[in-house]
Design a protein around this motif. Structure first.
Motif, PDB file in Angstrom:
ATOM      1  N   MET A 121      52.461  78.454  35.026  1.00 32.28           N
ATOM      2  CA  MET A 121      53.446  79.515  34.844  1.00 32.28           C
ATOM      3  C   MET A 121      52.784  80.711  34.155  1.00 32.28           C
ATOM      4  O   MET A 121      52.157  80.566  33.105  1.00 32.28           O
ATOM      5  CB  MET A 121      54.611  79.008  33.984  1.00 32.28           C
ATOM      6  CG  MET A 121      55.703  80.042  33.748  1.00 32.28           C
ATOM      7  SD  MET A 121      57.034  79.393  32.719  1.00 32.28           S
ATOM      8  CE  MET A 121      57.678  78.100  33.747  1.00 32.28           C
ATOM      9  N   ASN A 122      52.897  81.916  34.729  1.00 28.95           N
ATOM     10  CA  ASN A 122      52.293  83.108  34.154  1.00 28.95           C
ATOM     11  C   ASN A 122      53.249  83.732  33.157  1.00 28.95           C
ATOM     12  O   ASN A 122      54.337  84.181  33.516  1.00 28.95           O
ATOM     13  CB  ASN A 122      51.964  84.107  35.266  1.00 28.95           C
ATOM     14  CG  ASN A 122      51.288  85.358  34.730  1.00 28.95           C
ATOM     15  OD1 ASN A 122      50.971  85.437  33.546  1.00 28.95           O
ATOM     16  ND2 ASN A 122      51.067  86.313  35.618  1.00 28.95           N
ATOM     17  N   THR A 123      52.874  83.764  31.904  1.00 27.29           N
ATOM     18  CA  THR A 123      53.735  84.326  30.865  1.00 27.29           C
ATOM     19  C   THR A 123      53.085  85.540  30.213  1.00 27.29           C
ATOM     20  O   THR A 123      53.424  85.913  29.103  1.00 27.29           O
ATOM     21  CB  THR A 123      54.048  83.272  29.794  1.00 27.29           C
ATOM     22  OG1 THR A 123      52.814  82.870  29.161  1.00 27.29           O
ATOM     23  CG2 THR A 123      54.726  82.070  30.400  1.00 27.29           C
ATOM     24  N   ASP A 124      52.141  86.178  30.888  1.00 23.55           N
ATOM     25  CA  ASP A 124      51.413  87.294  30.287  1.00 23.55           C
ATOM     26  C   ASP A 124      52.346  88.418  29.852  1.00 23.55           C
ATOM     27  O   ASP A 124      52.079  89.101  28.858  1.00 23.55           O
ATOM     28  CB  ASP A 124      50.389  87.847  31.275  1.00 23.55           C
ATOM     29  CG  ASP A 124      49.263  86.850  31.559  1.00 23.55           C
ATOM     30  OD1 ASP A 124      49.121  85.909  30.758  1.00 23.55           O
ATOM     31  OD2 ASP A 124      48.560  87.028  32.572  1.00 23.55           O
ATOM     32  N   PRO A 142      57.455  74.328  28.387  1.00 16.79           N
ATOM     33  CA  PRO A 142      56.116  73.812  28.704  1.00 16.79           C
ATOM     34  C   PRO A 142      55.057  74.402  27.779  1.00 16.79           C
ATOM     35  O   PRO A 142      55.215  75.504  27.247  1.00 16.79           O
ATOM     36  CB  PRO A 142      55.911  74.262  30.160  1.00 16.79           C
ATOM     37  CG  PRO A 142      57.290  74.456  30.700  1.00 16.79           C
ATOM     38  CD  PRO A 142      58.116  74.932  29.558  1.00 16.79           C
ATOM     39  N   ALA A 143      53.972  73.694  27.630  1.00 16.44           N
ATOM     40  CA  ALA A 143      52.920  74.091  26.691  1.00 16.44           C
ATOM     41  C   ALA A 143      52.319  75.440  27.036  1.00 16.44           C
ATOM     42  O   ALA A 143      51.831  76.153  26.141  1.00 16.44           O
ATOM     43  CB  ALA A 143      51.836  73.022  26.656  1.00 16.44           C
ATOM     44  N   ASP A 144      52.331  75.808  28.313  1.00 16.34           N
ATOM     45  CA  ASP A 144      51.712  77.072  28.699  1.00 16.34           C
ATOM     46  C   ASP A 144      52.656  78.265  28.629  1.00 16.34           C
ATOM     47  O   ASP A 144      52.285  79.377  29.024  1.00 16.34           O
ATOM     48  CB  ASP A 144      51.119  76.969  30.104  1.00 16.34           C
ATOM     49  CG  ASP A 144      52.185  76.725  31.172  1.00 16.34           C
ATOM     50  OD1 ASP A 144      53.295  76.284  30.806  1.00 16.34           O
ATOM     51  OD2 ASP A 144      51.899  76.966  32.359  1.00 16.34           O
ATOM     52  N   VAL A 145      53.882  78.061  28.116  1.00 15.66           N
ATOM     53  CA  VAL A 145      54.840  79.156  27.977  1.00 15.66           C
ATOM     54  C   VAL A 145      54.706  79.762  26.587  1.00 15.66           C
ATOM     55  O   VAL A 145      54.804  79.057  25.580  1.00 15.66           O
ATOM     56  CB  VAL A 145      56.285  78.663  28.196  1.00 15.66           C
ATOM     57  CG1 VAL A 145      57.283  79.745  27.822  1.00 15.66           C
ATOM     58  CG2 VAL A 145      56.481  78.231  29.636  1.00 15.66           C
ATOM     59  N   SER A 146      54.480  81.062  26.553  1.00 17.47           N
ATOM     60  CA  SER A 146      54.378  81.759  25.278  1.00 17.47           C
ATOM     61  C   SER A 146      54.964  83.148  25.432  1.00 17.47           C
ATOM     62  O   SER A 146      55.213  83.624  26.535  1.00 17.47           O
ATOM     63  CB  SER A 146      52.921  81.843  24.821  1.00 17.47           C
ATOM     64  OG  SER A 146      52.165  82.585  25.760  1.00 17.47           O
TER      65      SER A 146
END
Length: 462
Positions: free
Chosen positions: A1-4, A49-53
Motif C-alpha cells: 500500500m502506497n502511503t507516501d 497494516p505495518a506499511d501504513v503511515s
C-alpha cells in the motif's frame, strides 16, 4: 500500500461507516482510517497494516468516528436571531426573527452567515443545503401571500452569503430565491444565473451545486412553477420548496401542489421541505415522480407546525434527508437533538416504536441526506475515495455507560457533549467545540456589533 501522500491516520476507532448495504450501518468495533489529499485513502478493521503511515497519527482510543452530518435544509444567515418568536407559529415567528434582518446589508449578512456556518461545523455538520436570504426583504404573509413587495437589495447581498460559507470551509449546496415579485421573467432568470455562475466558479468540492428556493407556496405569480422549472433546466439546479409546512390555510396550500405537478417540476431534482400538511394522494404523487423530502423535526416542533408522515413517505419510496432549518428555530443546531426529536415525534404520533428507529434517523442525517442532495458520491459515508469529513465522538467523556448496541447509543446517548473533533477534508475545523478558523472570534464579535447597531437604528424589537 502506497502511503507516501498520507496526511492523517486515525486508529483505535469505533467506525460507523454508513457504507451502502452494509449490516448495522457498516459498524466496525475497532478500526482505522487513512486520509490523503483530503479524501479517504483506506480504512479497515483492527490495527492498520505495518506499511501504513501518515504525517499525523491520531489514536482516538475507542471513540466513535462517523461521517459528518448533512443538513438538507438550513438558513445559516439566521444564526444571530435565536430565541425570538417563541410564542408564535411560522408567520409570526418570521415577523419577529426577520424584523431586524430585513434592514441588513451585504456585509451584515456576510457575518451572520459566517457565524452560522462556523456553528454548523462546530456541531459536526460538514455539509449543508443553505437557503440564502432573498434580495427582497421579508414582508408579512397572510394566507400564504406576500402583502407588500419591498425594494430589491443589491446582487452582492446574496453573493456575500456564498462567500461566508466558502470562508468558513463548510461544504454547501447554495439555494437562491428567484424573487419573482420584481421584474420580468428574463430579469428574474438573469438574476438567478448571476448567482449560479458565481457558485460554479468556486471549488466544486466546497460549493457542491446550485438550487432554486421554491416559492410557489407564497408567490403571487400564476407562472411561478414554470419559472422555477426553467431555472432548474438552464442550470441543472435542484429545487427545494418550503411546502405544506404551516397549519394555516391548509386547503389553499394543498391546491398549489397541482402547480408543481402540472409544470413538470416533479422528479428527482425536486425536494419538498417540511411537507407536513400532506394527503395520501400528494405523498403518492411525489413518491411516484421520484421527488424527495427534507425533514426538520426540531423546527416543526418549535413552531408547532406538526409531524410529517415520514414513515409513510419512506414506505412509498421517497428519498428523505434531515435538516436543522433556521438556527433561529432550532436555537441549538444540534444534529443529535434533531435525530432524537424526529424519533420521539413520530413515535408519539403513531404509538409504534418501530416506525422510527435510531439507525433510520442516523442514515437520514448522513448518507440519506447526501443522496437527497445528489452528492452521495462525495459525502455522507466513510468510503475510500470520498471526502474525509468526519466527527470524533467519545462515549466515555462524559461516560454514557456500556455500549450494548453501539450505533443506537451513538444516536440516543451521545451528543454535543461527547463531540471532541470535527474534520473536513481531513483538516481539523473544531476541537472541543472551539473553531480552528481564524475568523471565528471576529464573527462572534461582528454579529453582536452589527445586530446591535441595526436594533438601535431601527428601534427593534418594537
Amino acid at each position: 500500500m502506497n502511503t507516501d501522500a498520507a496526511d492523517l491516520l486515525v486508529r483505535g476507532a469505533r467506525l460507523i461507516t454508513m457504507a451502502p448495504g452494509a449490516d448495522d450501518l457498516g459498524y466496525v468495533e475497532s478500526g482505522w482510517l487513512l486520509v490523503a489529499d483530503g479524501r479517504i485513502a483506506a480504512l479497515g478493521a483492527g490495527d492498520p497494516p505495518a506499511d501504513v503511515s501518515a504525517a499525523e497519527v491520531l489514536d482516538v482510543d475507542g471513540a466513535f468516528v462517523a461521517p459528518g452530518f448533512v443538513s438538507t435544509h438550513s438558513h445559516l444567515f439566521t444564526s444571530a436571531s435565536r430565541g425570538l418568536g417563541v410564542s408564535e407559529t411560522l408567520y409570526g415567528w418570521c415577523d419577529s426573527m426577520l424584523g431586524l434582518l430585513r434592514h441588513a446589508g451585504a456585509e451584515d449578512i456576510y457575518w451572520t452567515t459566517l457565524h452560522g456556518a462556523l456553528d454548523f461545523l462546530g456541531n459536526g455538520v460538514t455539509t449543508a443545503y443553505d437557503f440564502t436570504d432573498p434580495r427582497i426583504p421579508w414582508e408579512p404573509m397572510v394566507a400564504g401571500v406576500r402583502q407588500v413587495v419591498g425594494r430589491l437589495r443589491p446582487a452582492d447581498y446574496q453573493l456575500r452569503q456564498v462567500d461566508a460559507k466558502t470562508d468558513a470551509g463548510l461544504r454547501f449546496v447554495n439555494s437562491t430565491s428567484l424573487d419573482d415579485a420584481v421584474g420580468t421573467s428574463d430579469e428574474v432568470l438573469g438574476r438567478f444565473a448571476q448567482v449560479c455562475d458565481y457558485v460554479a466558479g468556486l471549488d466544486p468540492d466546497v460549493a457542491l451545486g446550485n438550487a432554486v428556493t421554491g416559492g410557489v407556496q407564497w408567490s403571487n405569480r400564476p407562472d411561478a412553477a414554470e419559472l422555477e422549472v426553467e431555472a432548474m433546466r438552464r442550470h441543472g439546479a435542484l429545487n427545494q420548496a418550503h411546502f405544506l409546512e404551516t397549519r394555516e390555510a391548509v386547503e389553499v396550500q394543498r391546491s398549489k401542489f397541482a402547480l408543481y405537478r402540472d409544470s413538470g417540476a416533479l422528479g428527482p431534482r425536486m425536494i419538498f421541505g417540511h411537507f407536513i400538511q400532506t394527503t395520501d394522494e400528494i405523498i403518492a404523487a411525489a413518491a411516484e415522480s421520484g421527488s424527495g423530502m427534507s425533514w426538520q423535526p426540531s423546527s416543526n416542533g418549535r413552531l408547532a407546525s406538526g409531524t410529517a408522515k415520514v414513515p409513510q413517505m419512506l414506505a412509498a419510496g421517497m428519498t428523505v434527508g434531515m435538516g436543522l432549518d433556521d438556527q433561529a428555530c432550532t436555537d441549538v443546531s444540534d444534529p443529535w437533538q434533531n435525530m432524537r426529536a424526529g424519533m420521539f415525534l413520530v413515535r408519539a404520533e403513531s404509538g409504534r416504536p418501530l416506525d422510527m428507529m435510531p439507525e433510520t434517523v442516523l442514515r437520514l442525517h448522513t448518507l440519506g441526506g447526501a443522496e437527497l442532495l445528489g452528492v452521495a458520491d462525495r459525502v455522507g459515508s466513510l468510503e475510500v475515495g470520498k471526502l474525509a469529513d468526519f466527527v470524533v465522538v467519545d462515549p466515555a467523556a462524559p461516560d454514557v455507560g456500556p455500549l450494548w448496541h453501539p450505533v443506537r447509543s451513538y444516536v440516543l446517548a451521545c451528543g454535543l457533549r461527547n463531540l471532541k473533533r470535527v474534520y473536513v477534508g481531513g483538516r481539523l475545523v473544531s476541537r472541543e467545540g472551539v473553531s480552528t478558523s481564524p475568523l471565528a472570534a471576529e464573527a462572534s464579535r461582528k454579529v453582536r456589533e452589527v445586530l446591535g447597531a441595526l436594533a438601535r437604528e431601527h428601534g427593534w424589537p418594537a
